[in-house]
Each structure stands twice: as structure tokens, then as C-alpha cells.
Design a protein around this motif. Structure first.
Motif, PDB file in Angstrom:
ATOM      1  N   TYR A 267      -1.623   3.082 -14.216  1.00  0.00           N
ATOM      2  CA  TYR A 267      -0.889   1.873 -14.596  1.00  0.00           C
ATOM      3  C   TYR A 267      -0.688   1.818 -16.116  1.00  0.00           C
TER       4      TYR A 267
ATOM      5  N   ASN B 276      -4.763  -1.052 -13.328  1.00  0.00           N
ATOM      6  CA  ASN B 276      -5.706   0.048 -13.568  1.00  0.00           C
ATOM      7  C   ASN B 276      -6.967  -0.084 -12.709  1.00  0.00           C
TER       8      ASN B 276
ATOM      9  N   GLY C 209       3.281  -6.853 -15.297  1.00  0.00           N
ATOM     10  CA  GLY C 209       4.160  -6.010 -14.493  1.00  0.00           C
ATOM     11  C   GLY C 209       4.393  -4.670 -15.160  1.00  0.00           C
TER      12      GLY C 209
ATOM     13  N   SER D 202       3.702   1.266 -13.001  1.00  0.00           N
ATOM     14  CA  SER D 202       3.640  -0.192 -13.076  1.00  0.00           C
ATOM     15  C   SER D 202       4.662  -0.894 -12.208  1.00  0.00           C
ATOM     16  N   ASN D 203       5.443  -0.132 -11.471  1.00  0.00           N
ATOM     17  CA  ASN D 203       6.567  -0.768 -10.784  1.00  0.00           C
ATOM     18  C   ASN D 203       6.197  -1.287  -9.410  1.00  0.00           C
ATOM     19  N   GLN D 204       5.032  -1.962  -9.322  1.00  0.00           N
ATOM     20  CA  GLN D 204       4.578  -2.423  -8.013  1.00  0.00           C
ATOM     21  C   GLN D 204       5.392  -3.579  -7.467  1.00  0.00           C
ATOM     22  N   THR D 205       6.089  -4.310  -8.336  1.00  0.00           N
ATOM     23  CA  THR D 205       6.864  -5.439  -7.859  1.00  0.00           C
ATOM     24  C   THR D 205       8.234  -5.005  -7.362  1.00  0.00           C
TER      25      THR D 205
ATOM     26  N   THR E  14       0.836  -1.199   0.000  1.00  0.00           N
ATOM     27  CA  THR E  14       0.000   0.000   0.000  1.00  0.00           C
ATOM     28  C   THR E  14       0.872   1.251   0.000  1.00  0.00           C
TER      29      THR E  14
ATOM     30  N   SER F  22       1.076   3.951  -3.174  1.00  0.00           N
ATOM     31  CA  SER F  22       0.552   5.301  -3.039  1.00  0.00           C
ATOM     32  C   SER F  22       1.595   6.328  -3.502  1.00  0.00           C
TER      33      SER F  22
ATOM     34  N   GLY G  32      10.790  -5.057  -8.948  1.00  0.00           N
ATOM     35  CA  GLY G  32      11.795  -5.894  -9.597  1.00  0.00           C
ATOM     36  C   GLY G  32      12.770  -5.051 -10.390  1.00  0.00           C
TER      37      GLY G  32
ATOM     38  N   THR H  66       2.549  -8.998  -8.647  1.00  0.00           N
ATOM     39  CA  THR H  66       2.176  -9.240  -7.256  1.00  0.00           C
ATOM     40  C   THR H  66       1.065 -10.285  -7.172  1.00  0.00           C
TER      41      THR H  66
ATOM     42  N   LEU I 298      10.590 -11.006 -13.841  1.00  0.00           N
ATOM     43  CA  LEU I 298      10.708  -9.754 -13.085  1.00  0.00           C
ATOM     44  C   LEU I 298      11.598  -8.736 -13.783  1.00  0.00           C
TER      45      LEU I 298
END
Lengths: 144, 181
Positions: A44, B61, B150, A135-138, A34, A38, A140, B157, B140
Motif C-alpha cells: 500500500y 499496509n 485511499g 492503493s486502488n482498493q476503492t 478480497t 488479491s 474510484g 473502504t 474518491l
């Protein structure tokens, strides 16, 4: 008072580590995700295109995947139009667009707005770097 | 009722979920990309206006794009040129080299609804079972599935959306499962 709260929290955490470590990890992972997402405010899969814009004193282009995906399947641009799936890998110029290549297949005042509407596409903050955003939620290594 | 440590954990999880739900879509002028000084920004569609009408998700999204397509919330064009051939392949592949994770079920159908065969074959995936050394590190770093997942398709995730077949219950043979088209 604050010390008491801290102490009881510590106790609670100790108990949890004994009894429900997996749950705690899930909770913390949730918090982490989270907090991280944020910080990312772009939608995305938004793409910044700034190979030539800054150099030519116009705003960088923001390409919203979400907007186009509602209207076209991926294959229209990435197959019929031969857009490489790598931000910055396509040598797009205004000359090519006016010739009907790349964005120009649709952005011709027939399917979508034409090239006379500069600031509808060239809408980004000056100085943005080319790439995929939001988009860089991982976290990685990523090379988008 | 006595307050127990696991209640605290539960509260943290619920709070995280609510946070993720409530953050919504940023307006273009606040997204960190669009220049608020650009007068034309008012002519552009806001993400919330379009995306709030579609089946909700918690990531990306915040739209379940496959469901939106399947249930015709959206009807995106498949081609511009009339002669372009549209191929939909209805064939699942089960990948078993997933360590301790559940097996991966790759469904061709939703992928070919969006993409052309040549987008993946043979540029990203050789068209042969077991010919591709897919692994999470490569994904990744933006290779294989990570070319889209991704970046533009649902994020990495969401482990269980791909790792969706439990080892304990899968009795069949890995690889191609069916071909009806």
C-alpha cells in the motif's frame, strides 16, 4: 449431483434474498473486496517514479511509503522538503539529489545510503508507469 | 442442527475475513514492482519483517499507524532542520452534511502528529468551518481527504472510521468541538 447442489444453492440464495439481503450483500461485498485486493500485490502506498529512469536506461525508482513512515513523519518530506503530494509532480533529478535537494537531504551517506547505491532505489521493473500503487482498493476514478 | 441459508452467508463472511487476514505481505521480488533480476533487492528490507511487528489492521499496509505512533512502536522523526516549528493541534471538527451517514469527526491531533498545518491549510482545506464543499465524489477522485486517504492513509473502504458519530446520539453543535492547544 452437481445439478442438485446448484439447485439447493439457488434455493438457499432465494431464501436469503427474502430473509437476509443485507447480510448477503455484506458477504458479497467482502468477497469482491478480497478478490480485488488479491490482484494488487504492491505494498500500500508504494510509489513508482519513472519520469526519467527508462529514458536513461536505469530501472524506475520504487519509493516505499511504509519504510519511510516508520522513520519519518509525513511532514519531514512534505513540508521541510517540499515534496508535492502527487506522484510525478516533483521534478527530481540526480543532479538535484546530489545537491542535497529532494531525496538528497537524507540519501547522502550520512542519514541514509548515498547516490552511489543506484540499484537500491532504482529497483523497479523497466517500463512501469509513474504513480501510486497498491492503493486502488476503492476502484474510484482516482488521479494519483 | 439444520443447515439454514443464513449459515451459508455467515460462512461466506468468515471466509472473506480469513482471506483478507491471511494474505499477508508480499515479498519484494513478488510484488509486481521490484525487478527480481536486480541483485540489490536482497539488501532491501522486506515489508513483512517491519510491518508484522506493528499493531495489525485489516486494510492498507495492515498496520494501525496512529496506534503504532501513539504507543511508541515507532518513533519517526518530526524534523530534520532544528529550527522547524512542530505544532500539534488538539481540536476536533464535526461535519454534519453527510446525508444519511453518521456525522464525520475530524480529529486534528493525529493528523498534526504526522503532518504540518501547511500541508492542508489552505492548499486543500480553507481554514474555516463550512468553507470547504467536501463530498465523497471529490474524495474518491483524490481531492480533499482523498489526497491521502485511499492513496497513502487508510483507504476509503473504511467508511466508519470517519463517519463515526451517530446522528441519533449527537446532541452538540457541529463544527469546532474543543481547543486545548
Amino acid at each position: 449431483m452437481i445439478q442438485m447442489i446448484m439447485l439447493s444453492t439457488m434455493n438457499a440464495l432465494n431464501n436469503i434474498i427474502g430473509s437476509g439481503r443485507r447480510l448477503l450483500l455484506i458477504g458479497l461485498a467482502g468477497l469482491g473486496a478480497t478478490g480485488f485486493s488479491s490482484g494488487v500485490s504492491a505494498e500500500y502506498a508504494d510509489v513508482v517514479l519513472n519520469r526519467l529512469s527508462d529514458k536513461n536506461d536505469v530501472r524506475p525508482v520504487i519509493f516505499p511509503h511504509w519504510f519511510h513512515r516508520i522513520r519519518f513523519r509525513c511532514k519531514v518530506c512534505h513540508n521541510e522538503l517540499a515534496f508535492e503530494m502527487r506522484a510525478g509532480a516533483n521534478e527530481i533529478t540526480m543532479g538535484k539529489i546530489i545537491d542535497g535537494q529532494y531525496c538528497g537531504l537524507c540519501h547522502n551517506n550520512e542519514v541514509a545510503w548515498g547516490v552511489d547505491n543506484c540499484s537500491l532505489c532504482h529497483s523497479g521493473k523497466p517500463g512501469l508507469k509513474t504513480g501510486i500503487r497498491g492503493s486502488n482498493q476503492t476502484g474510484g476514478p482516482g488521479r494519483w | 442442527m439444520k443447515f439454514k441459508p443464513r449459515h451459508l452467508v455467515f460462512m461466506i463472511i468468515v471466509w472473506s475475513a480469513l482471506q483478507a487476514q491471511g494474505s499477508g505481505w508480499k515479498s519484494l521480488s513478488e510484488d509486481g514492482l521490484h525487478d527480481p533480476a536486480n541483485p540489490a533487492i536482497e539488501l532491501l528490507q522486506q515489508p513483512a519483517e517491519a510491518l508484522s511487528q506493528l499493531p495489525p489492521d485489516t486494510v492498507g499496509n495492515r498496520v494501525l499507524w496512529n496506534r503504532a505512533l501513539r504507543e511508541q512502536y515507532i518513533q519517526p522523526r518530526t524534523n530534520i532542520y532544528p529550527e522547524t516549528k512542530i505544532e500539534i493541534i488538539d481540536m476536533d471538527i464535526i461535519m454534519e452534511k453527510t446525508g444519511e451517514m453518521p456525522l464525520v469527526l475530524f480529529p486534528h491531533r493525529p493528523h498534526t502528529e504526522w503532518l504540518d498545518c501547511t500541508n492542508c491549510h489552505d492548499k486543500i482545506f480553507i481554514e474555516k468551518v463550512d468553507a470547504n464543499p467536501v463530498n465523497m465524489f471529490a474524495i474518491l477522485s483524490g481531492q480533499y481527504c482523498g489526497q491521502c486517504h485511499g492513496a497513502v492513509a487508510f483507504p476509503l473502504t473504511e467508511c466508519n472510521r470517519c463517519h463515526s458519530v451517530p446522528r441519533s446520539t449527537f446532541a452538540g453543535k457541529p463544527g469546532v468541538q474543543s481547543r486545548t492547544n
